[in-house]
Design a protein around this motif. Structure first.
Motif, PDB file in Angstrom:
ATOM      1  N   UNK A 134       0.832  -1.207   0.000  1.00  0.00           N
ATOM      2  CA  UNK A 134       0.000   0.000   0.000  1.00  0.00           C
ATOM      3  C   UNK A 134       0.868   1.259   0.000  1.00  0.00           C
ATOM      4  N   UNK A 135       1.942   1.241   0.793  1.00  0.00           N
ATOM      5  CA  UNK A 135       2.837   2.392   0.876  1.00  0.00           C
ATOM      6  C   UNK A 135       3.558   2.629  -0.450  1.00  0.00           C
ATOM      7  N   UNK A 136       4.022   1.564  -1.095  1.00  0.00           N
ATOM      8  CA  UNK A 136       4.721   1.691  -2.371  1.00  0.00           C
ATOM      9  C   UNK A 136       3.801   2.218  -3.461  1.00  0.00           C
ATOM     10  N   UNK A 137       2.560   1.718  -3.490  1.00  0.00           N
ATOM     11  CA  UNK A 137       1.598   2.189  -4.489  1.00  0.00           C
ATOM     12  C   UNK A 137       1.295   3.672  -4.294  1.00  0.00           C
ATOM     13  N   UNK A 138       1.157   4.074  -3.018  1.00  0.00           N
ATOM     14  CA  UNK A 138       0.894   5.487  -2.722  1.00  0.00           C
ATOM     15  C   UNK A 138       2.062   6.359  -3.158  1.00  0.00           C
ATOM     16  N   UNK A 198     -17.137   1.972   5.365  1.00  0.00           N
ATOM     17  CA  UNK A 198     -17.349   0.575   5.740  1.00  0.00           C
ATOM     18  C   UNK A 198     -16.103  -0.265   5.496  1.00  0.00           C
ATOM     19  N   UNK A 199     -15.393   0.028   4.404  1.00  0.00           N
ATOM     20  CA  UNK A 199     -14.149  -0.697   4.124  1.00  0.00           C
ATOM     21  C   UNK A 199     -13.135  -0.426   5.233  1.00  0.00           C
ATOM     22  N   UNK A 200     -13.035   0.833   5.637  1.00  0.00           N
ATOM     23  CA  UNK A 200     -12.176   1.186   6.772  1.00  0.00           C
ATOM     24  C   UNK A 200     -12.578   0.379   8.009  1.00  0.00           C
ATOM     25  N   UNK A 212      -6.136  -0.129   9.076  1.00  0.00           N
ATOM     26  CA  UNK A 212      -6.960   0.950   8.533  1.00  0.00           C
ATOM     27  C   UNK A 212      -6.158   1.877   7.631  1.00  0.00           C
ATOM     28  N   UNK A 213      -4.910   2.146   7.993  1.00  0.00           N
ATOM     29  CA  UNK A 213      -4.074   2.984   7.135  1.00  0.00           C
ATOM     30  C   UNK A 213      -3.796   2.283   5.815  1.00  0.00           C
ATOM     31  N   UNK A 235      -5.619   9.027   5.799  1.00  0.00           N
ATOM     32  CA  UNK A 235      -5.798   7.651   6.258  1.00  0.00           C
ATOM     33  C   UNK A 235      -5.511   7.539   7.757  1.00  0.00           C
ATOM     34  N   UNK A 236      -4.448   8.179   8.214  1.00  0.00           N
ATOM     35  CA  UNK A 236      -4.092   8.119   9.629  1.00  0.00           C
ATOM     36  C   UNK A 236      -5.116   8.856  10.493  1.00  0.00           C
TER      37      UNK A 236
END
Length: 291
Positions: free
Chosen positions: A133-137, A164-166, A184-185, A198-199
């Protein structure tokens, strides 16, 4: 539980609650490595009240604004499109999954889920997910030779579906090793939200769930009489002060830094646990006597 144990566990709770490395796993592992009794799910839930109080104070302006707008939206239809009013509803909606699963899986959470092999596996798997997720961001934000940088979404763009996904991501943290903030992040980053957004939503979403869990365990512990109240309250106070400092640092850190140090740490810790358990140096049920 001794006062020294409560001091160390309170420090661990405060240091790890808001970082994407799983506070419940670290409380469990600290007890295991120190050959202490498992502090138990009740101790974890109660000390989390301390760290969530730190969230309430740190985000007090946001929370007051959200509660005010949400309350007015109940009687004033024109307020229902206000961002803060919508945020109030989205926090409620996002809290449903962990509420349902927390009650449904209570016995598993306090029993089988505390196996160190499960903890190690979730540390590694969710570490990989956070890394992806971090690399994609980072890739979207930086752009490239043949693509333009892509602006990440803010909380102004949060929808019911995303909320809801969160919530589902947060519910995964019922298993030690997952990490509420990490899950969640990761979910937020994969849905194209910015690191800060996100945070921030992760912290706000945790408030109802953690406080409800803590109060539930507080009631249960009061009736059952199986909690060392003095050390537990002491650990909760320690967790509050340390947690507040960590929140302030973490919110500044993520504005310019990658989550990869946490990813490497999770994977390394998970591998170490698996190796120790495989070699017989650490029992997968170590420190479960008080669990």
């Amino acid at each position: 539980m001794s006062w020294f144990e409560s001091l160390i566990l309170g420090l661990v709770q405060g240091l790890t609650e808001f970082l994407p490395i799983s506070s419940s796993a670290h409380l469990r592992l600290t007890a295991a490595f120190a050959s202490w009794d498992d502090p138990g799910a009740a101790f974890t839930a109660i000390t989390q009240i301390g760290t969530e109080t730190a969230v309430l104070i740190y985000f007090r302006k946001d929370i007051a604004r959200i509660i005010s707008a949400w309350s007015r939206s109940l009687v004033d239809k024109t307020m229902r499109q206000d961002h803060d009013a919508r945020m109030g509803w989205l926090v409620i909606i996002g809290s449903i999954p962990i509420g349902v699963l927390g009650v449904t899986l209570k016995d598993q959470i306090e029993g089988p889920f505390r196996d160190l092999r499960i903890t190690a596996t979730t540390l590694i798997v969710m570490g990989v997910v956070l890394g992806i997720a971090d690399r994609l961001a980072a890739r979207e934000e930086a752009g490239g030779k043949h693509r333009m940088p892509k602006e990440r979404k803010s909380l102004q763009e949060l929808t019911v579906r995303d909320g809801l996904v969160y919530g589902v991501c947060q519910a995964m943290a019922l298993i030690p090793g997952v990490s509420r903030s990490g899950a969640t992040i990761s979910g937020g980053l994969l849905m194209s939200y910015s690191r800060e957004a996100a945070a921030r939503y992760s912290f706000l979403l945790a408030i109802p769930a953690v406080l409800a869990s803590g109060l539930y365990e507080l009631k249960d512990a009061s009736e059952g009489g199986h909690v060392s109240w003095g050390p537990t309250i002491f650990a909760t106070i320690i967790a509050f002060f340390v947690g507040y400092v960590v929140i302030a640092w973490f919110m500044k850190f993520i504005s310019t830094k990658s989550f990869m140090p946490f990813v490497y740490y999770r994977i390394l810790l998970g591998i170490v646990i698996i190796v120790l358990v495989s070699m017989g140096a650490l029992s997968p049920h170590a420190a479960e006597s008080a669990g």
